[in-house]
Every structure is written in structure tokens, then in C-alpha cells.
Scaffold this motif. Structure first.
Motif, mmCIF file in Angstrom:
data_model
loop_
_atom_site.group_PDB
_atom_site.id
_atom_site.type_symbol
_atom_site.label_atom_id
_atom_site.label_comp_id
_atom_site.label_asym_id
_atom_site.label_seq_id
_atom_site.Cartn_x
_atom_site.Cartn_y
_atom_site.Cartn_z
ATOM 1 N N GLN A 102 43.200 -12.242 -2.930
ATOM 2 C CA GLN A 102 43.479 -13.051 -4.010
ATOM 3 C C GLN A 102 41.998 -13.565 -4.461
ATOM 4 O O GLN A 102 40.881 -13.688 -3.576
ATOM 5 C CB GLN A 102 44.089 -14.208 -3.194
ATOM 6 N N GLY A 103 41.894 -13.744 -5.721
ATOM 7 C CA GLY A 103 40.815 -14.322 -6.396
ATOM 8 C C GLY A 103 39.675 -13.240 -6.735
ATOM 9 O O GLY A 103 39.788 -12.007 -6.214
ATOM 10 N N MET A 104 38.957 -13.795 -7.720
ATOM 11 C CA MET A 104 37.734 -12.819 -8.394
ATOM 12 C C MET A 104 36.961 -12.450 -7.303
ATOM 13 O O MET A 104 36.419 -13.178 -6.561
ATOM 14 C CB MET A 104 37.198 -13.665 -9.388
ATOM 15 N N PRO A 105 36.641 -11.163 -6.944
ATOM 16 C CA PRO A 105 35.609 -10.753 -6.106
ATOM 17 C C PRO A 105 34.337 -11.234 -6.225
ATOM 18 O O PRO A 105 34.143 -11.309 -7.480
ATOM 19 C CB PRO A 105 35.823 -9.145 -6.057
ATOM 20 N N ARG A 106 33.641 -11.114 -5.234
ATOM 21 C CA ARG A 106 32.279 -11.495 -5.474
ATOM 22 C C ARG A 106 31.200 -10.021 -5.256
ATOM 23 O O ARG A 106 31.511 -9.418 -4.310
ATOM 24 C CB ARG A 106 31.687 -12.525 -4.442
ATOM 25 N N LEU A 107 30.455 -10.140 -6.396
ATOM 26 C CA LEU A 107 29.758 -8.787 -6.445
ATOM 27 C C LEU A 107 28.501 -8.680 -5.400
ATOM 28 O O LEU A 107 27.960 -9.818 -5.445
ATOM 29 C CB LEU A 107 29.527 -8.168 -7.548
ATOM 30 N N ALA A 108 28.467 -7.534 -4.544
ATOM 31 C CA ALA A 108 27.196 -7.499 -4.022
ATOM 32 C C ALA A 108 26.649 -6.090 -3.915
ATOM 33 O O ALA A 108 27.293 -5.201 -4.252
ATOM 34 C CB ALA A 108 27.547 -7.896 -2.381
ATOM 35 N N PRO A 109 25.229 -5.971 -3.812
ATOM 36 C CA PRO A 109 24.549 -4.394 -4.035
ATOM 37 C C PRO A 109 25.294 -3.585 -3.107
ATOM 38 O O PRO A 109 25.286 -2.574 -3.634
ATOM 39 C CB PRO A 109 23.079 -4.815 -4.142
ATOM 40 N N PHE A 130 40.379 -4.270 -6.321
ATOM 41 C CA PHE A 130 41.508 -4.953 -6.779
ATOM 42 C C PHE A 130 42.171 -6.219 -6.066
ATOM 43 O O PHE A 130 41.932 -6.268 -5.014
ATOM 44 C CB PHE A 130 42.532 -3.596 -6.341
ATOM 45 N N PHE A 131 42.659 -6.767 -7.014
ATOM 46 C CA PHE A 131 43.057 -8.349 -6.487
ATOM 47 C C PHE A 131 44.081 -8.822 -7.479
ATOM 48 O O PHE A 131 44.479 -8.304 -8.460
ATOM 49 C CB PHE A 131 41.638 -9.011 -6.438
ATOM 50 N N SER A 132 44.383 -10.160 -6.995
ATOM 51 C CA SER A 132 45.493 -10.822 -7.861
ATOM 52 C C SER A 132 44.744 -12.250 -7.880
ATOM 53 O O SER A 132 44.065 -12.653 -7.018
ATOM 54 C CB SER A 132 46.729 -10.785 -7.188
ATOM 55 N N SER A 133 45.374 -12.956 -8.972
ATOM 56 C CA SER A 133 44.781 -14.220 -9.274
ATOM 57 C C SER A 133 45.812 -14.821 -10.325
ATOM 58 O O SER A 133 46.357 -14.099 -11.269
ATOM 59 C CB SER A 133 43.370 -14.120 -10.096
ATOM 60 N N GLY A 134 46.454 -15.942 -9.819
ATOM 61 C CA GLY A 134 47.398 -16.754 -10.628
ATOM 62 C C GLY A 134 48.995 -15.964 -10.779
ATOM 63 O O GLY A 134 49.461 -15.869 -11.992
#
Length: 179
Positions: A102-109, A130-134
Motif C-alpha cells: 500500500q502507498g507510493m514506494p520510497r526510492l533508495a539507491p 508494484f503497489f496500490s493506492s486508494g
């Protein structure tokens, strides 16, 4: 700020953002949707030509003719360039299986690697989430022009991704919009 189909991004200066949907049938009520490799967010069966929204963001001008995951764009990237694609897979597969997170992923190097591109491109690096939001399912695909420079590039990509806003399924329906 691009805003269309319930997707928008407040891009930093120097970024181009576009939200589009290829011509095709409007999304319909869920009926046995299956994800296919060739058209990753199209439905099989009676709605075979259904297309969904795609948000593209890039640090360089993008050609109008580009694929959902950046064909015709990614191979133009220089070492300091970044390309981001947010591909809507619809409501039918949201919150389940591959789209369970759930929710926008946070990017990391550490999430980027040369082997995460659809085809090898010398020096480049990518990540895919891959994820879901709302109540909507998405794939976030990000490419940096240089794997060696990802420590500097990924924070810039993360800032863009953090600016993306997704309108939830219910609000989009109330507003008369379609994903």
C-alpha cells in the motif's frame, strides 16, 4: 503540475511531466481481468482495448511517441537524466497479489540495478515497484542514466515521486473521472 485521470505531479524545475492515456476503450466494470505481458495494463476479453492512465516524468524532453515503460525515451537518457513511469493497472487488481503493498514506494539507491531494465542499456540502472493506492493498482518504474551516479540521481527521482498525488477510486468516480 500535470493533472489528468486522477494523477498529478509537482515536478521540480527541469522536469517534463505528462499524464496520458492511449486511445482505446474506456475502463468498464470488472469482469475477469487478466494482466498480459505485452500490454501490461490492458484487460482480456470483451474489453481487450481498454487502456489506463500513465504518468511520465523525465529530466529531458520526451518524444510524443513513447511506450508506457519508456521505450523511445530511456535510450535517450544521458548519465544525469532520470525517467519515471507510473502505470495504472486499474481497480480490478488493486490491493491483491502483486499489488498488495500500500502507498507510493520510497526510492533508495539500493533498489536500483542494471538487471532491472527490460533490455540491457550500458551504464543505466532501474527499479520497479508494484503497489496500490486508494483502491487503484500501479507500477512505478524508474530509470537513472548512470548506475555509477545513482547515489546522486535517486534522491532527485525520489523528490519527483514524493510529489506525485493519486486521486482515490471513490473520489475519482464522484468527480466523473476515469482512471
Amino acid at each position: 503540475m500535470a493533472d489528468n485521470y486522477g494523477l498529478r505531479a509537482a515536478a521540480p524545475q527541469g522536469w517534463q511531466v505528462s499524464v496520458t492515456r492511449r486511445p482505446g476503450a474506456e475502463p468498464a466494470a470488472p469482469t475477469g481481468v487478466v494482466i498480459r505481458g505485452a500490454a501490461p495494463h490492458a484487460a482480456e476479453g470483451p474489453q481487450a482495448d481498454v487502456t489506463r492512465a500513465v504518468l511520465h516524468a523525465c529530466t529531458r524532453p520526451m518524444p510524443a511517441d513513447r511506450g508506457d515503460f519508456g521505450s523511445n525515451v530511456v535510450d535517450l537518457l544521458g548519465p544525469d537524466d532520470i525517467f519515471v513511469a507510473l502505470v495504472d493497472y486499474g481497480t480490478e487488481v488493486a490491493d491483491q497479489g502483486l499489488f498488495e503493498n500500500q502507498g507510493m514506494p520510497r526510492l533508495a539507491p539500493s533498489q536500483f540495478g542494471p538487471n532491472r531494465l527490460q533490455r540491457p542499456l550500458p551504464g543505466m540502472s532501474a527499479s520497479q515497484h508494484f503497489f496500490s493506492s486508494g483502491g487503484r493498482a500501479f507500477c512505478l518504474f524508474t530509470v537513472v542514466g548512470s548506475h555509477a551516479r545513482r547515489m546522486a540521481s535517486v534522491p532527485r527521482a525520489a523528490a519527483l515521486v514524493a510529489s506525485i498525488r493519486i486521486t482515490d477510486r471513490a473520489t475519482l468516480a464522484r468527480q466523473g473521472g476515469r482512471p
